[in-house]
Design an enzyme around this catalytic site. Sequence first.
Site: not given
Ligand code: PNS
Length: 164
Positions: A17, A41, A90, A128
């Site tokens: 990150h 999660k 990745r 993570s």
């Molecule tokens: O590190 P991650 O868990 O892969 O991040 C995912 C994250 C938090 C970026 C994603 O779940 C997110 O954007 N959550 C907020 C809700 C949203 O806008 N979802 C996208 C449209 S379905």
Amino acid sequence: MRIAVYPGSFDPVTMGHIDIIRRAAAVADELHVCILKNPQKHYWFSQEERLALLRESTAPFQHVVIDAYAGLLTDYAHEIGASVIIKGLRNTTDFMYESQMDYFNKRLAPDIETVYLVSDNRYAVLSSSAIRELMTFGGNLEGLVPEPVLKAVRRRQERQKHNG
Ligand code: PNS
């Protein structure tokens, strides 16, 4: 002024990150690193801990703002006037997942472009979830997470030892 947002769970923030943050900050005028909720999660570190660890770990970078938001990424991006979403890639699994996210984010915000940064080879298998697994069994995390995370993990392990 080009404002970009780098969203994620950061549970905890890894060197992968940090590498993306460093590279994104170099091409944006202002980079917001935002903790959002991934409904799939359950988090190990509280939002406050993840915010503090991100703040400490990114302290050396210029033009980086650390934030958290409870709603949609695109709503956050609109609120702060961001025109770009940054994602790290990745491997092909990330690509498949991010393609889906891209579709929904584009529907919600056609005015915002997502830019993908390919992970540095050193961090291509770092996640993570792997860090959390190493943490569980006391594995060495040096070089995989920034110093503030190393310290937080050590504190947590000490607490666990005392509590049995
Ligand atoms: O590190 P991650 O868990 O892969 O991040 C995912 C994250 C938090 C970026 C994603 O779940 C997110 O954007 N959550 C907020 C809700 C949203 O806008 N979802 C996208 C449209 S379905």
